[in-house]
Design an enzyme around this catalytic site. Sequence first.
Site, short mmCIF file in Angstrom:
data_model
loop_
_atom_site.label_atom_id
_atom_site.label_comp_id
_atom_site.label_asym_id
_atom_site.label_seq_id
_atom_site.Cartn_x
_atom_site.Cartn_y
_atom_site.Cartn_z
N GLU A 168 3.29 1.42 -8.94
CA GLU A 168 2.26 0.44 -9.28
C GLU A 168 1.09 1.07 -10.04
O GLU A 168 0.61 0.52 -11.01
CB GLU A 168 1.76 -0.19 -7.97
CG GLU A 168 0.56 -1.11 -8.10
CD GLU A 168 0.93 -2.48 -8.60
OE1 GLU A 168 2.12 -2.83 -8.49
OE2 GLU A 168 0.04 -3.20 -9.09
N ASP A 169 0.64 2.22 -9.59
CA ASP A 169 -0.64 2.75 -10.07
C ASP A 169 -0.55 4.01 -10.92
O ASP A 169 -1.58 4.56 -11.30
CB ASP A 169 -1.55 3.06 -8.87
CG ASP A 169 -1.94 1.80 -8.11
OD1 ASP A 169 -1.88 0.72 -8.73
OD2 ASP A 169 -2.27 1.89 -6.93
N ASP B 238 -8.23 -12.20 32.59
CA ASP B 238 -7.19 -11.31 32.07
C ASP B 238 -7.73 -10.35 31.03
O ASP B 238 -7.04 -9.93 30.11
CB ASP B 238 -6.03 -12.13 31.50
CG ASP B 238 -6.48 -13.00 30.35
OD1 ASP B 238 -7.71 -13.16 30.16
OD2 ASP B 238 -5.62 -13.52 29.63
N HIS C 191 -4.89 7.83 0.83
CA HIS C 191 -4.45 6.51 1.29
C HIS C 191 -2.98 6.48 1.71
O HIS C 191 -2.68 6.12 2.85
CB HIS C 191 -4.78 5.46 0.23
CG HIS C 191 -4.03 4.18 0.39
ND1 HIS C 191 -4.20 3.37 1.49
CD2 HIS C 191 -3.08 3.59 -0.38
CE1 HIS C 191 -3.39 2.32 1.38
NE2 HIS C 191 -2.70 2.44 0.25
#
Length: 743
Positions: free
Chosen positions: A94-95, A278, A66
């Site tokens: 964080e993890d 467009d 990730h």
Amino acid sequence: MTKEIPTTTDYFHINMLVKSIIDEVAQYMKNTPKEVIAEEIQKAYIYARNAHEGQMRKSWDPYILHPVEATRELLILRPDIVTIQSCLLHDVPEDTDKTVEDIRAVFGDEVAYITAGMEKLSNLKYRGEERTIGSLRKMFIAMSEDVRVIFVKLADRLHNMKTIEFHPNKEKRERIALETLNVYAPIADRLGIFDFKEALETECFKILYPEEYNRIKEELSVFKEAQEIFVTKVKQLIIDTMPEGVPIVDISYRVKSPWSIYKKMQRKGYERVQDLYDLFALRIITDSVHHCYDILGTIHTIWTPVPKRFKDYIALPKENGYQSLHTTVVGIFHEFRSQPTEIQIRTLAMHRQAEIGVAAHFAYSETGQSKTAKDAYWAAELKEILDNSEDSDFMTQMKIGVFDDRIFAFTPRGQIQVLPKGSTPVDFAYSVHSDLGDHIAVARVNGRVVPLDYELRNGESVEIVMDKNRNPSITWLSFVKTTRARESIKAYSNRTNRDQLIEKGRFILNAHLLKHFNKTLDKDLSLLKIIDGKTLDTEGRENVLVQLGNLSRKPSSVTRSMLENSSSELHKLKELGEQVKKEKKIPGPKSEWISLELIIGGEKHIPYRFAHCCEPKVGDKVVGYITRNGVNIHKIDCTSLRQKDFDRYIPAYWEGMKAQGLHIRAEMVFENKIGVLKSLTEIFFLMRINIDEMSAHTDTDGLSHIVFSLKTEEEDYYLFERLMERVKLSIGEFKEGKLLEMK
Ligand code: MN
């Protein structure tokens, strides 16, 4: 560390990805030795990989994939080494066991600062509903201290969105997509990072409107080939026609993103993708401003420009700094394309700015004398982007994405109104101004006229046309969602329509009484003599009917009050009924079980008891939770319920309290014309009304009488009136309508 790595092939693949990152960075950091680049990136990668060891993504990939993929997304912004390291390390504090301080010790203050910023942002994510505008504002101030935090955050979110299919919970997927669409995509847009914006929107589109997404994809693929032939031919023609000395660095074309196509089709009411003129644009890149104008001149001699569609954003750049010449021409290879084609002409530097917006200033540059993201200039510019008046709406917009039960809609001037889910143009009008609500004539959503009970969707633009001669209708009460709208309509109706409300209230109460007690009101309203323990005179009794008529009181609450009075006629009727019930009674429940008229899962006489955590009382809104010994009854908002197993919930309600639906029979008269019946059934369909029976006959005057009966799930006492309003609006042949029966 020499621990065994479980999925060797995956790590090999990831190692290769990291190598490709190093190669790409070396491309734009020509003055930095590649060994230095490789060493710094590898250092962060290995550190993060070890920290995340043993962790998996929901896709079963090793977690480290990730941050590596997020870093690959980030590369388009040409980040410096510190930002790349921060991105690789972004989930570590964080993890994992490692802290920001651990990171500081190895990578220094800057990386520590950015990863700490990321950690702060992810804390916000988990707080969910508590999130307030204040904390979001803080979040952005934190961001504007170092713009690199938001770049990493956007890359992180982009990769999470690209892998969100692995998230097992559909509701959560949708919530994340909504948050992304409402918070992250607008930030990318404001910063001018269009690649991120479009990529984020495309992923959200897939999740939120899968059918529409696939349809657009399919339509695009159908004429892709023709488009490519077209572009190749046009390219050649342009190159052949350019005068000497006008270099063309590149000619390419871009197709509008699926989400933008979808929004435009909605806005304009187009049926097919190809109707967009467009849909795609040709882009010509040259070396200097001077040559941009030369190319423009040449283009205009080959093809005819469309008047008023020429824009000189070079002389007058857009607010976010975008520069380019835009022109739209007709007649390019008409055998391939009948629509006009937009052509954009710009220099390479302008192109770079257009692609990555604000980030272009920040991007690593060899010549740049260490223009760091913390420059006062940066802080100031970002603050301005996020703080200007329009952006207080932007802040509101931020907030909405995190509340599932809210939607936001825009005024024609782009101001945002926050409304509860299910809100209608009437709620919208009252939330803008009570005067606007009181005088709505017509509502347009995304440019199209809609019925006033139309359910607004997130992000729609609503225009209310006012007419001083129009007034609120009591029928609106049966669909408005906001207290503000409800109170205003009631106040208006009570002032002006007392007689009408009394009649409606009488009708509603009679329907209820007839259904449950086989009784109706007499002329003196004697059943209403004592209500809520008070003896009422004629006016008081009529007031009760007004409350019923304006839907501020339910008929069941009035009959309950009648039953409490033991001398009332209704009470006697009820006792009679109970006598009958007792005779049929099934064996009584254990003494600790309370026997009340609680309907659980549609059944009576299911043993239950009240949960101790929330102690519900008779009459509370409740829900059942199945246990081994029976059903525990909790209040519907009981907090301890949230941790429980959803499969074991069972609906429960007190007899007589739940809406039991209505049966309506009515007649409508029309001029006898072909198509009336079809239009009428279309309206039934749109209003989700199921017709049980319908018959039609023509009278001697040639008028067609249509009699129909229908059932509603809810006790929607104004359904017929609303139906009539819609019919009046959309069927010119309508003469009159009559409610024959309601029970
Ligand atoms: Mn992440």
